[in-house]
Design an enzyme around this catalytic site. Structure first.
Site, PDB file in Angstrom:
ATOM      1  N   ILE A  82      35.998  10.961 -31.765  1.00 57.91           N
ATOM      2  CA  ILE A  82      37.335  11.268 -32.265  1.00 57.91           C
ATOM      3  C   ILE A  82      38.398  10.851 -31.258  1.00 57.91           C
ATOM      4  CG2 ILE A  82      38.848  13.058 -33.168  1.00 57.91           C
ATOM      5  CD1 ILE A  82      36.275  12.506 -34.827  1.00 57.91           C
ATOM      6  N   LYS A  83      39.307   9.994 -31.696  1.00 62.20           N
ATOM      7  CA  LYS A  83      40.424   9.591 -30.850  1.00 62.20           C
ATOM      8  C   LYS A  83      41.569  10.580 -31.022  1.00 62.20           C
ATOM      9  CE  LYS A  83      41.617   5.269 -30.039  1.00 62.20           C
ATOM     10  NZ  LYS A  83      42.001   3.839 -30.253  1.00 62.20           N
ATOM     11  N   LEU A  84      42.026  11.115 -29.903  1.00 66.21           N
ATOM     12  CA  LEU A  84      43.108  12.097 -29.887  1.00 66.21           C
ATOM     13  C   LEU A  84      44.229  11.619 -28.976  1.00 66.21           C
ATOM     14  CD1 LEU A  84      40.868  15.238 -29.271  1.00 66.21           C
ATOM     15  CD2 LEU A  84      41.958  14.644 -31.453  1.00 66.21           C
TER      16      LEU A  84
END
Length: 221
Positions: A82-84
């Site tokens: 997951i890119k945050l």
């Protein structure tokens, strides 16, 4: 250092993966929008090709919204990371996801200072992505940022890994490797540039010309 392909184009991803050039893929909303395909469907296709980390970015900006999106994305494939964004809410979500069973890996992106990277690592991020080219664009030292982050992480024995992002040319990739980045994520055109050298092409042509001049033939001739 290993390479990720910074792309959402299935043909590019398949060619790079089958060619043994990459260890995974990073995507972002701009790359996905360019393909004009359903986001979740596209990620499933990519996961069917690539047996490695596939970074997929959340679009909400609140901690609650990002957490919901992250869990949905993580269900698509165990390879999804997951890119945050490196915001207060983004780091809160990184901590939440790291504590889940099993943990959901995260890639904290849009990193432009060593302290942003350190905070992300302490929050439980699996990866941080300093943007080299974007800093160079405004007259700052993008590779210097990678150097600082790698040194801080090594000094404090942090397990978070560094992805050199926004790579514009082969020299960026070389310097990132020399500085100790764990990964560089590259557009397909730059990845192909890493393979090319005019002396390699000339050498192949000379070998084949000498072979033909000696009256030899290739097996495929």
């Amino acid at each position: 250092m290993q390479f990720f392909l910074d792309s959402a184009n299935v043909a590019e991803i398949q060619a790079a993966w089958e060619g043994g050039l990459i260890a995974g893929v990073t995507t972002n909303p701009s790359l996905v929008a360019k393909e004009g395909k359903d986001f979740h469907g596209l990620l499933k296709v990519i996961a069917g090709i690539v047996d490695g980390p596939i970074s997929a970015e959340v679009l909400d900006t609140t901690a609650e919204g990002m957490t919901i999106e992250a869990r949905l994305l993580a269900r698509l494939s165990p390879n999804i990371v997951i890119k945050l964004p490196v915001t207060a809410d983004g780091l809160r979500v990184a901590r939440t996801l790291a504590a889940e069973t099993p943990p959901i890996r995260t890639n904290v992106t849009l990193v432009f200072t060593p302290m942003q990277a350190l905070l992300a690592a302490r929050a439980g991020a699996s990866y941080v992505s300093p943007f080299v080219g974007r800093l160079d664009d405004i007259g700052q030292d993008g590779l210097g940022l990678v150097d600082d982050i790698c040194r801080v992480f090594e000094r404090h024995s942090l397990s978070c890994q560094v992805i050199a992002a926004s790579i514009r040319h082969p020299v960026h990739a070389l310097k990132a490797a020399l500085l100790g980045a764990h990964f560089a994520t590259l557009p397909y055109a730059v990845l192909r540039q890493l393979l090319r050298h005019p002396l390699t092409d000339a050498g192949i042509e000379k070998f084949m010309a000498d072979w033909r001049a000696a009256g030899r033939h290739t097996e495929n001739a």
